[in-house]
Design a protein around this motif. Structure first.
Motif, PDB file in Angstrom:
ATOM      1  N   ASP A   1       2.787  -6.647   2.029  1.00 46.27           N
ATOM      2  CA  ASP A   1       1.604  -6.023   2.619  1.00 46.27           C
ATOM      3  C   ASP A   1       2.007  -4.779   3.426  1.00 46.27           C
ATOM      4  O   ASP A   1       1.403  -4.472   4.455  1.00 46.27           O
ATOM      5  CB  ASP A   1       0.824  -7.013   3.493  1.00 46.27           C
ATOM      6  CG  ASP A   1      -0.554  -6.483   3.889  1.00 46.27           C
ATOM      7  OD1 ASP A   1      -1.070  -5.600   3.184  1.00 46.27           O
ATOM      8  OD2 ASP A   1      -1.108  -6.945   4.910  1.00 46.27           O
ATOM      9  N   PHE A   2       3.025  -4.077   2.952  1.00 48.22           N
ATOM     10  CA  PHE A   2       3.436  -2.816   3.595  1.00 48.22           C
ATOM     11  C   PHE A   2       2.227  -1.886   3.660  1.00 48.22           C
ATOM     12  O   PHE A   2       1.534  -1.679   2.662  1.00 48.22           O
ATOM     13  CB  PHE A   2       4.574  -2.185   2.789  1.00 48.22           C
ATOM     14  CG  PHE A   2       4.986  -0.813   3.261  1.00 48.22           C
ATOM     15  CD1 PHE A   2       5.558  -0.641   4.512  1.00 48.22           C
ATOM     16  CD2 PHE A   2       4.808   0.304   2.443  1.00 48.22           C
ATOM     17  CE1 PHE A   2       5.946   0.621   4.943  1.00 48.22           C
ATOM     18  CE2 PHE A   2       5.193   1.559   2.871  1.00 48.22           C
ATOM     19  CZ  PHE A   2       5.762   1.723   4.126  1.00 48.22           C
ATOM     20  N   ILE A   3       1.962  -1.320   4.841  1.00 50.62           N
ATOM     21  CA  ILE A   3       0.728  -0.563   5.054  1.00 50.62           C
ATOM     22  C   ILE A   3       0.915   0.949   4.861  1.00 50.62           C
ATOM     23  O   ILE A   3      -0.043   1.672   4.628  1.00 50.62           O
ATOM     24  CB  ILE A   3       0.156  -0.909   6.454  1.00 50.62           C
ATOM     25  CG1 ILE A   3      -0.368  -2.359   6.431  1.00 50.62           C
ATOM     26  CG2 ILE A   3      -0.961   0.023   6.851  1.00 50.62           C
ATOM     27  CD1 ILE A   3      -0.906  -2.850   7.736  1.00 50.62           C
TER      28      ILE A   3
ATOM     29  N   ARG B   1       2.624   3.024  12.318  1.00 48.39           N
ATOM     30  CA  ARG B   1       3.091   1.623  12.347  1.00 48.39           C
ATOM     31  C   ARG B   1       4.125   1.462  11.236  1.00 48.39           C
ATOM     32  O   ARG B   1       3.869   0.845  10.204  1.00 48.39           O
ATOM     33  CB  ARG B   1       1.906   0.673  12.129  1.00 48.39           C
ATOM     34  CG  ARG B   1       0.807   0.797  13.185  1.00 48.39           C
ATOM     35  CD  ARG B   1      -0.478   0.133  12.713  1.00 48.39           C
ATOM     36  NE  ARG B   1      -0.325  -1.301  12.561  1.00 48.39           N
ATOM     37  CZ  ARG B   1      -1.159  -2.054  11.846  1.00 48.39           C
ATOM     38  NH1 ARG B   1      -2.181  -1.524  11.205  1.00 48.39           N
ATOM     39  NH2 ARG B   1      -0.952  -3.350  11.755  1.00 48.39           N
ATOM     40  N   PRO B   2       5.317   2.042  11.427  1.00 48.23           N
ATOM     41  CA  PRO B   2       6.260   2.211  10.309  1.00 48.23           C
ATOM     42  C   PRO B   2       6.684   0.951   9.575  1.00 48.23           C
ATOM     43  O   PRO B   2       6.873   0.988   8.371  1.00 48.23           O
ATOM     44  CB  PRO B   2       7.463   2.900  10.960  1.00 48.23           C
ATOM     45  CG  PRO B   2       7.260   2.824  12.429  1.00 48.23           C
ATOM     46  CD  PRO B   2       5.800   2.640  12.668  1.00 48.23           C
TER      47      PRO B   2
ATOM     48  N   LEU C   1      -1.994  -1.578  -3.891  1.00 44.76           N
ATOM     49  CA  LEU C   1      -3.408  -1.716  -3.537  1.00 44.76           C
ATOM     50  C   LEU C   1      -3.884  -0.436  -2.884  1.00 44.76           C
ATOM     51  O   LEU C   1      -3.188   0.106  -2.017  1.00 44.76           O
ATOM     52  CB  LEU C   1      -3.588  -2.863  -2.529  1.00 44.76           C
ATOM     53  CG  LEU C   1      -3.501  -4.301  -3.021  1.00 44.76           C
ATOM     54  CD1 LEU C   1      -4.796  -4.706  -3.703  1.00 44.76           C
ATOM     55  CD2 LEU C   1      -2.313  -4.605  -3.893  1.00 44.76           C
ATOM     56  N   ASN C   2      -5.076   0.025  -3.276  1.00 45.14           N
ATOM     57  CA  ASN C   2      -5.594   1.188  -2.557  1.00 45.14           C
ATOM     58  C   ASN C   2      -5.779   0.835  -1.082  1.00 45.14           C
ATOM     59  O   ASN C   2      -6.156  -0.286  -0.743  1.00 45.14           O
ATOM     60  CB  ASN C   2      -6.911   1.685  -3.152  1.00 45.14           C
ATOM     61  CG  ASN C   2      -8.046   0.668  -3.139  1.00 45.14           C
ATOM     62  OD1 ASN C   2      -8.186  -0.103  -4.073  1.00 45.14           O
ATOM     63  ND2 ASN C   2      -8.858   0.677  -2.098  1.00 45.14           N
ATOM     64  N   LYS C   3      -5.473   1.782  -0.218  1.00 46.98           N
ATOM     65  CA  LYS C   3      -5.749   1.584   1.202  1.00 46.98           C
ATOM     66  C   LYS C   3      -7.261   1.566   1.403  1.00 46.98           C
ATOM     67  O   LYS C   3      -8.012   2.078   0.570  1.00 46.98           O
ATOM     68  CB  LYS C   3      -5.111   2.708   2.021  1.00 46.98           C
ATOM     69  CG  LYS C   3      -3.593   2.572   2.110  1.00 46.98           C
ATOM     70  CD  LYS C   3      -2.974   3.551   3.070  1.00 46.98           C
ATOM     71  CE  LYS C   3      -3.100   3.129   4.512  1.00 46.98           C
ATOM     72  NZ  LYS C   3      -2.218   3.916   5.401  1.00 46.98           N
TER      73      LYS C   3
ATOM     74  N   HIS D   1       0.843  -1.196   0.000  1.00 46.04           N
ATOM     75  CA  HIS D   1       0.000   0.000   0.000  1.00 46.04           C
ATOM     76  C   HIS D   1       0.879   1.247   0.000  1.00 46.04           C
ATOM     77  O   HIS D   1       1.955   1.249   0.611  1.00 46.04           O
ATOM     78  CB  HIS D   1      -0.884   0.036   1.253  1.00 46.04           C
ATOM     79  CG  HIS D   1      -1.769  -1.153   1.396  1.00 46.04           C
ATOM     80  ND1 HIS D   1      -2.997  -1.251   0.770  1.00 46.04           N
ATOM     81  CD2 HIS D   1      -1.615  -2.311   2.071  1.00 46.04           C
ATOM     82  CE1 HIS D   1      -3.548  -2.418   1.070  1.00 46.04           C
ATOM     83  NE2 HIS D   1      -2.724  -3.089   1.859  1.00 46.04           N
ATOM     84  N   LEU D   2       0.419   2.278  -0.672  1.00 49.62           N
ATOM     85  CA  LEU D   2       1.043   3.596  -0.574  1.00 49.62           C
ATOM     86  C   LEU D   2      -0.023   4.581  -0.122  1.00 49.62           C
ATOM     87  O   LEU D   2      -1.181   4.485  -0.545  1.00 49.62           O
ATOM     88  CB  LEU D   2       1.627   4.025  -1.933  1.00 49.62           C
ATOM     89  CG  LEU D   2       2.786   3.178  -2.450  1.00 49.62           C
ATOM     90  CD1 LEU D   2       3.184   3.623  -3.847  1.00 49.62           C
ATOM     91  CD2 LEU D   2       3.992   3.241  -1.506  1.00 49.62           C
TER      92      LEU D   2
END
Length: 280
Positions: free
Chosen positions: A226-228, A233-234, A40-42, A14-15
């Motif tokens: 799955d980076f958020i 939550r870095p 992926l869109n958040k 995610h970005l």
């Protein structure tokens, strides 16, 4: 950082162009050898959008499409958007007073908009699924209806569907639902997967133990963080440099064929993308 001499795709990241690191996270991925991203869109609420009708999803999708354009500028390969409706939205809508059927209808309408973005160009695939936590029967049924609608849309516009679901290894019935609706099972991707999967193609969280299982199986798979992109939550779930690091580790272990499987062959089969031709 030395070049890995292979495309390196993170299949689910995610970005957040509103609150997050956004392109800076992409630069970190690229600096470690990453070349391609599926962004992926958040979830709509994560970008501050309260959806009340299908058109409200466009704001979420447009932010993601712009983030992808910016990401592509810094990658040796490119990024693609995967757009859809997070399955946990159903719980948000119920909290706001919607009935399960009303929530289902709004979420399906949001998926219709996502499919439009695929049909008209900027988006590569659709995201859907069902809650990964316990819900009552009416909510479960409505959520399954939303997911089935995503499969119908994928079949119509000819794109893959990425799934966010509960954990587990056997989703053969879900793959059958897709095939019944005109979407081949090899175009159904289970995001946040372990190395073993029945039914959909696993998008394996880049954990060494699970990757070893996927490599051992020799079946089609992909890798993800799955980076958020949440400043609070870095490193959640995994940081953007993880997939390139795991690729380097797998190459050192002699798993060249598995890398080709995960970063060239499976993306071509699932999404119809050529990660080699799109490298500069």
């Amino acid at each position: 950082m030395d070049d890995l001499d292979t495309p390196v795709l993170d299949d689910h990241l995610h970005l957040d162009p509103v609150n997050g690191r956004n392109t800076e996270a992409v630069e970190e991925f690229a600096d470690h050898g990453g070349t391609h991203l599926l962004v992926l869109n958040k979830p709509s609420w994560g970008l501050g959008v309260e959806v009340e009708d299908a058109e409200d999803f466009r704001e979420v999708f447009d932010l993601t499409v712009q983030a992808v354009e910016d990401a592509t500028e810094v990658l040796d390969g490119r990024a693609w958007p995967v757009l859809g409706v997070h399955p946990a939205l159903i719980s948000q809508l119920l909290d706001r007073g919607y009935e399960p059927e009303e929530a289902r209808d709004l979420m399906q309408a949001g998926l219709d908009v996502a499919a439009e973005y695929v049909a008209e160009g900027p988006a590569l695939a659709i995201k859907s699924g069902r809650p990964h936590y316990d819900v009552d029967e009416a909510v479960w049924a409505a959520s399954n209806d939303v997911m089935k609608h995503a499969f119908e849309l994928g079949g119509e516009v000819g794109c893959a569907v990425q799934l966010h679901t509960e954990g587990g290894e056997d989703f053969a019935d879900v793959a059958e639902w897709a095939e019944d609706r005109g979407l081949p099972r090899e175009r159904v991707v289970k995001h946040y997967s372990g190395g073993r999967m029945e039914g959909p193609v696993p998008s394996v969280l880049a954990d060494k133990d699970e990757l070893e299982v996927a490599v051992e199986r020799g079946e089609p798979f992909m890798m993800e963080t799955d980076f958020i992109d949440d400043p609070d939550r870095p490193g959640a779930v995994l940081g953007p440099k993880t997939v390139p690091r795991r690729v380097r580790w797998l190459l050192e272990e002699g798993h060249d064929e598995a890398i080709r499987n995960a970063h060239v062959e499976t993306p071509a089969r699932v999404y119809g993308i050529d990660t080699e031709a799109t490298l500069e």
